[in-house]
Write a protein that holds these residues in place. Sequence first.
Motif, PDB file in Angstrom:
ATOM      1  N   ASP A 109       0.836  -1.201   0.000  1.00 33.12           N
ATOM      2  CA  ASP A 109       0.000   0.000   0.000  1.00 33.12           C
ATOM      3  C   ASP A 109       0.874   1.256   0.000  1.00 33.12           C
ATOM      4  OD1 ASP A 109      -2.193   1.648   0.102  1.00 33.12           O
ATOM      5  OD2 ASP A 109      -2.444   1.490   2.271  1.00 33.12           O
ATOM      6  N   PHE A 110       1.741   1.358  -1.004  1.00 34.53           N
ATOM      7  CA  PHE A 110       2.609   2.524  -1.150  1.00 34.53           C
ATOM      8  C   PHE A 110       2.357   3.177  -2.503  1.00 34.53           C
ATOM      9  CE2 PHE A 110       4.741  -0.058   2.009  1.00 34.53           C
ATOM     10  CZ  PHE A 110       5.295   0.859   2.886  1.00 34.53           C
ATOM     11  N   TYR A 111       2.865   2.512  -3.572  1.00 34.62           N
ATOM     12  CA  TYR A 111       2.765   3.068  -4.927  1.00 34.62           C
ATOM     13  C   TYR A 111       2.107   2.101  -5.895  1.00 34.62           C
ATOM     14  CZ  TYR A 111       6.322   6.108  -2.883  1.00 34.62           C
ATOM     15  OH  TYR A 111       7.020   6.959  -2.054  1.00 34.62           O
ATOM     16  N   GLY A 112       1.431   1.078  -5.378  1.00 37.64           N
ATOM     17  CA  GLY A 112       0.750   0.148  -6.255  1.00 37.64           C
ATOM     18  C   GLY A 112       1.242  -1.278  -6.094  1.00 37.64           C
ATOM     19  N   ASP A 113       0.526  -2.191  -6.710  1.00 37.27           N
ATOM     20  CA  ASP A 113       0.787  -3.622  -6.611  1.00 37.27           C
ATOM     21  C   ASP A 113       1.994  -3.999  -7.467  1.00 37.27           C
ATOM     22  OD1 ASP A 113       0.750  -6.378  -6.538  1.00 37.27           O
ATOM     23  OD2 ASP A 113      -1.366  -6.577  -7.071  1.00 37.27           O
ATOM     24  N   PRO A 114       3.021  -4.649  -6.887  1.00 40.94           N
ATOM     25  CA  PRO A 114       4.175  -5.057  -7.696  1.00 40.94           C
ATOM     26  C   PRO A 114       3.900  -6.207  -8.642  1.00 40.94           C
ATOM     27  CG  PRO A 114       4.487  -5.694  -5.398  1.00 40.94           C
ATOM     28  CD  PRO A 114       3.221  -4.912  -5.462  1.00 40.94           C
TER      29      PRO A 114
ATOM     30  N   ILE B  73      10.708 -17.403   2.153  1.00 42.94           N
ATOM     31  CA  ILE B  73      11.464 -16.418   1.382  1.00 42.94           C
ATOM     32  C   ILE B  73      10.535 -15.647   0.443  1.00 42.94           C
ATOM     33  CG2 ILE B  73      13.350 -16.101  -0.264  1.00 42.94           C
ATOM     34  CD1 ILE B  73      14.243 -17.121   2.505  1.00 42.94           C
ATOM     35  N   PHE B  74      10.778 -14.332   0.312  1.00 45.51           N
ATOM     36  CA  PHE B  74      10.143 -13.573  -0.767  1.00 45.51           C
ATOM     37  C   PHE B  74      11.236 -12.988  -1.651  1.00 45.51           C
ATOM     38  CE2 PHE B  74      10.839 -10.254   2.418  1.00 45.51           C
ATOM     39  CZ  PHE B  74      11.326  -9.205   1.653  1.00 45.51           C
ATOM     40  N   LYS B  75      10.898 -12.789  -2.915  1.00 46.53           N
ATOM     41  CA  LYS B  75      11.820 -12.196  -3.880  1.00 46.53           C
ATOM     42  C   LYS B  75      11.103 -11.057  -4.585  1.00 46.53           C
ATOM     43  CE  LYS B  75      13.767 -16.799  -4.636  1.00 46.53           C
ATOM     44  NZ  LYS B  75      13.962 -17.886  -5.625  1.00 46.53           N
ATOM     45  N   PHE B  76      11.802  -9.951  -4.734  1.00 42.91           N
ATOM     46  CA  PHE B  76      11.231  -8.727  -5.295  1.00 42.91           C
ATOM     47  C   PHE B  76      12.183  -8.234  -6.388  1.00 42.91           C
ATOM     48  CE2 PHE B  76      10.160  -4.019  -4.204  1.00 42.91           C
ATOM     49  CZ  PHE B  76       9.240  -3.956  -5.243  1.00 42.91           C
ATOM     50  N   GLU B  77      11.794  -8.445  -7.649  1.00 45.15           N
ATOM     51  CA  GLU B  77      12.636  -8.029  -8.769  1.00 45.15           C
ATOM     52  C   GLU B  77      12.475  -6.520  -8.991  1.00 45.15           C
ATOM     53  OE1 GLU B  77      14.908  -9.800 -10.262  1.00 45.15           O
ATOM     54  OE2 GLU B  77      14.375 -11.519  -8.997  1.00 45.15           O
TER      55      GLU B  77
ATOM     56  N   LYS C 183       7.966   1.747 -13.396  1.00 50.08           N
ATOM     57  CA  LYS C 183       7.432   2.638 -12.366  1.00 50.08           C
ATOM     58  C   LYS C 183       7.970   2.264 -10.992  1.00 50.08           C
ATOM     59  CE  LYS C 183       3.173  -0.061 -11.606  1.00 50.08           C
ATOM     60  NZ  LYS C 183       1.701  -0.001 -11.555  1.00 50.08           N
ATOM     61  N   ARG C 184       8.076   3.278 -10.142  1.00 50.37           N
ATOM     62  CA  ARG C 184       8.576   3.049  -8.792  1.00 50.37           C
ATOM     63  C   ARG C 184       7.579   2.236  -7.981  1.00 50.37           C
ATOM     64  NH1 ARG C 184       8.878   9.231  -6.786  1.00 50.37           N
ATOM     65  NH2 ARG C 184       9.477   9.470  -8.957  1.00 50.37           N
ATOM     66  N   LEU C 185       8.109   1.385  -7.129  1.00 47.20           N
ATOM     67  CA  LEU C 185       7.301   0.512  -6.285  1.00 47.20           C
ATOM     68  C   LEU C 185       7.947   0.421  -4.914  1.00 47.20           C
ATOM     69  CD1 LEU C 185       6.760  -2.388  -8.854  1.00 47.20           C
ATOM     70  CD2 LEU C 185       4.951  -0.848  -8.031  1.00 47.20           C
TER      71      LEU C 185
ATOM     72  N   MET D 250       8.287  -3.795   9.644  1.00 50.56           N
ATOM     73  CA  MET D 250       9.614  -3.790  10.262  1.00 50.56           C
ATOM     74  C   MET D 250      10.710  -3.448   9.262  1.00 50.56           C
ATOM     75  SD  MET D 250       9.826  -7.135  12.762  1.00 50.56           S
ATOM     76  CE  MET D 250      11.608  -7.017  12.842  1.00 50.56           C
ATOM     77  N   PHE D 251      10.484  -3.822   8.007  1.00 44.23           N
ATOM     78  CA  PHE D 251      11.428  -3.566   6.927  1.00 44.23           C
ATOM     79  C   PHE D 251      10.653  -2.998   5.743  1.00 44.23           C
ATOM     80  CE2 PHE D 251      13.396  -7.215   9.112  1.00 44.23           C
ATOM     81  CZ  PHE D 251      14.737  -6.858   9.177  1.00 44.23           C
ATOM     82  N   SER D 252      11.395  -2.410   4.812  1.00 43.17           N
ATOM     83  CA  SER D 252      10.795  -1.980   3.557  1.00 43.17           C
ATOM     84  C   SER D 252      11.866  -2.011   2.468  1.00 43.17           C
ATOM     85  CB  SER D 252      10.209  -0.574   3.683  1.00 43.17           C
ATOM     86  OG  SER D 252       9.606  -0.170   2.475  1.00 43.17           O
ATOM     87  N   ILE D 253      11.439  -2.270   1.236  1.00 42.46           N
ATOM     88  CA  ILE D 253      12.319  -2.191   0.071  1.00 42.46           C
ATOM     89  C   ILE D 253      11.672  -1.235  -0.928  1.00 42.46           C
ATOM     90  CG2 ILE D 253      13.428  -3.428  -1.821  1.00 42.46           C
ATOM     91  CD1 ILE D 253      13.373  -5.941  -0.125  1.00 42.46           C
ATOM     92  N   PHE D 254      12.418  -0.200  -1.289  1.00 39.67           N
ATOM     93  CA  PHE D 254      11.950   0.776  -2.269  1.00 39.67           C
ATOM     94  C   PHE D 254      12.642   0.515  -3.599  1.00 39.67           C
ATOM     95  CE2 PHE D 254      12.686   4.865  -4.481  1.00 39.67           C
ATOM     96  CZ  PHE D 254      11.373   5.205  -4.749  1.00 39.67           C
ATOM     97  N   ASN D 255      11.845   0.397  -4.656  1.00 41.71           N
ATOM     98  CA  ASN D 255      12.323   0.185  -6.021  1.00 41.71           C
ATOM     99  C   ASN D 255      12.150   1.481  -6.788  1.00 41.71           C
ATOM    100  OD1 ASN D 255      12.798  -0.691  -8.657  1.00 41.71           O
ATOM    101  ND2 ASN D 255      10.798  -1.679  -8.852  1.00 41.71           N
ATOM    102  N   GLY D 256      13.263   2.189  -6.996  1.00 41.90           N
ATOM    103  CA  GLY D 256      13.181   3.455  -7.712  1.00 41.90           C
ATOM    104  C   GLY D 256      12.923   3.322  -9.196  1.00 41.90           C
ATOM    105  N   SER D 257      12.974   2.080  -9.730  1.00 42.34           N
ATOM    106  CA  SER D 257      12.641   1.772 -11.120  1.00 42.34           C
ATOM    107  C   SER D 257      13.657   2.388 -12.081  1.00 42.34           C
ATOM    108  CB  SER D 257      11.221   2.243 -11.461  1.00 42.34           C
ATOM    109  OG  SER D 257      11.177   3.653 -11.592  1.00 42.34           O
TER     110      SER D 257
END
Length: 339
Positions: free
Chosen positions: A200-205, A215-219, A224-226, A280-287
């Motif tokens: 719930d930040f900039y849209g569904d990845p 484990i989760f993986k986030f490419e 667009k930024r996510l 507790m954590f977050s990962i920002f994808n600047g795209s």
Amino acid sequence: MLKKLHNIDPEILTMRSGDGNILVSNKLQGRIFAEIDDVLMHRFLADLAANPDPEEFNNLGGNSLWPGPEGGDFAFNYPPNGSWYVQKGINQLPTVTEVANGQQITVYKDIELLNRKGNTVKLRFRRSVMPLQNGDFPEGDKLGLKYTGYRSVDELIPLEKYHCSEAIWCAWSLEQFPGAEGISGFGRCRNGAENCANSDFYGDPGERLIYDGNIFKFELGGPKRLQIGIKASARPDMIGALDRSRKMLALRFTPERCDGRYINIADNDQPSGPYGAEDMFSIFNGSQELDFFELETIAPMSVDADGFLLPGKLESKSIIATAELSELTACMEEYGVKM
């Protein structure tokens, strides 16, 4: 780039850790940087640092300490009537040295912040940085990786009394690295990774985010930024990223906390309210647009029995390793992550 950092801040504080050095810049608002073999590992915009904008946010890179929340009713990045901004206490004010030796660097500054409710809080912004100790990265030692890193304690200490009906805050560390396309983010959750992510930040990845047991993986990358947050209820114990082009692995850790309440840090109107998320954590994808990413650690908010805010304290550990990709992926497999 490392030379440019030293030119911009000739008095930058330096401490040996592992196979590299950790640097803390008072001039650059208390940001933390790391180098291995004279190569700066973090994102750093030297031209902007040399000529900062007096009004706009100077997003220089490194590891910076922010007060959460960014959005919502208690936002520190929105005035009562206005658009997104970063306040002077975070964006411009330098820190001063409290301790600087081979085992610890501590810097601080006293700041005033206005929240969206129109209330001003006075806080001591304090960062303590320590080198890695023996046993902090056994996986890297086992595989003979070249690495550096640090332990940090970030604090936001109230200088007056504030009730949680007037203001809320948490300490939030944003560690920036260059690049996005072809970089894989990941993490591990002790309660299982399925549904661990708050998007719930900039849209569904979408297909960029997949789950595999714990484990989760986030490419990263894309048009667009996510951003994803990792819920405290999933009991996450680490996040990281593999940059194949730089042959770099970055890992971040923060301990599970039961002495406070995790709040919604998101940069939006937070329709579910300030307690509608518990990351507790977050990962920002600047795209492809911004071409950087962030690995973020987040502390809970702490209040006393009467609802008055206590110091926000965030403990983190960061590890940055460089090696051949086969060695880095072998290290990831030690954590259960298979690429």
